[in-house]
Design a protein around this motif. Sequence first.
Motif, PDB file in Angstrom:
ATOM      1  N   LYS A   1     -11.489 -14.987  -0.914  1.00  0.00           N
ATOM      2  CA  LYS A   1     -10.847 -14.068  -1.855  1.00  0.00           C
ATOM      3  C   LYS A   1      -9.394 -13.822  -1.457  1.00  0.00           C
ATOM      4  N   TRP A   2      -9.161 -13.623  -0.165  1.00  0.00           N
ATOM      5  CA  TRP A   2      -7.784 -13.481   0.311  1.00  0.00           C
ATOM      6  C   TRP A   2      -7.023 -14.791   0.169  1.00  0.00           C
ATOM      7  N   LEU A   3      -7.651 -15.888   0.561  1.00  0.00           N
ATOM      8  CA  LEU A   3      -6.981 -17.184   0.565  1.00  0.00           C
ATOM      9  C   LEU A   3      -6.511 -17.569  -0.832  1.00  0.00           C
ATOM     10  N   PHE A   4      -7.385 -17.449  -1.818  1.00  0.00           N
ATOM     11  CA  PHE A   4      -7.032 -17.893  -3.158  1.00  0.00           C
ATOM     12  C   PHE A   4      -6.192 -16.865  -3.915  1.00  0.00           C
ATOM     13  N   THR A   5      -6.215 -15.615  -3.476  1.00  0.00           N
ATOM     14  CA  THR A   5      -5.255 -14.664  -4.034  1.00  0.00           C
ATOM     15  C   THR A   5      -3.859 -14.997  -3.538  1.00  0.00           C
ATOM     16  N   LYS A   6      -3.746 -15.325  -2.255  1.00  0.00           N
ATOM     17  CA  LYS A   6      -2.439 -15.656  -1.695  1.00  0.00           C
ATOM     18  C   LYS A   6      -1.879 -16.937  -2.305  1.00  0.00           C
ATOM     19  N   THR A   7      -2.719 -17.967  -2.428  1.00  0.00           N
ATOM     20  CA  THR A   7      -2.215 -19.239  -2.948  1.00  0.00           C
ATOM     21  C   THR A   7      -2.124 -19.250  -4.472  1.00  0.00           C
ATOM     22  N   GLY A   8      -2.986 -18.496  -5.128  1.00  0.00           N
ATOM     23  CA  GLY A   8      -2.992 -18.506  -6.588  1.00  0.00           C
ATOM     24  C   GLY A   8      -1.981 -17.582  -7.228  1.00  0.00           C
TER      25      GLY A   8
END
Length: 211
Positions: free
Chosen positions: A93-100
Amino acid sequence: MPTQPYDAIAVFGSQLTATGKFPDYVYNEIDYAVGLLDDGAASTLVFCGSHALKHGLQGRRECEVAAEYLGDHHPGHLPRLRKEARSTSIPEKWLFTKTGYPDLHRIHVVTIEPLLPRIRFLGNWIYGDEGELSFTALPWPNDAFSDEPRLLQDAECALTVRGIPVRGTSEHEPMARGDHRRLLNEDGSSRWDEIRRDHYECDKYGGLHHP
């Protein structure tokens, strides 16, 4: 016009129940997040969560369930919703919020008290100095999340002690704070399942020593 304190309010999804709904605490989080939007704290709501994995609900996405709830209970806020539809775990959730959503740096997460330590650790480690993260933790019975201390211990160990598997070798290397690229495959997909499975072999793995 005064600057809004946050770029976005974020709520993390949870495993759906057999009825295709969230546990009550997730709806409480959404309602609280909407209150922050009403107060002018941000103009964007991010809801994170991909496919349900149990109860034969694989075709149903957590973020779509959140959108349905907003449409039914807070329809005026539906246009503010960004749906992060790839993640199946808190690290993702953190990873794809940061990259997305690279335009979002000041993120305020609404969660519950038992989940806060793990969410805060992973968010701060994945974002590093690239984000200004803050949190509201709503009360919830701790005994409903009795495995959280172990899960936090395992996450800390996997990222900072044992480290992440180095591709093509049997070596491990701790992840530097903010270096989220270590959690991604070359195609942009998540390595978290691989990292989690690898950590089962660590002698500090909490699942072995703290049943």
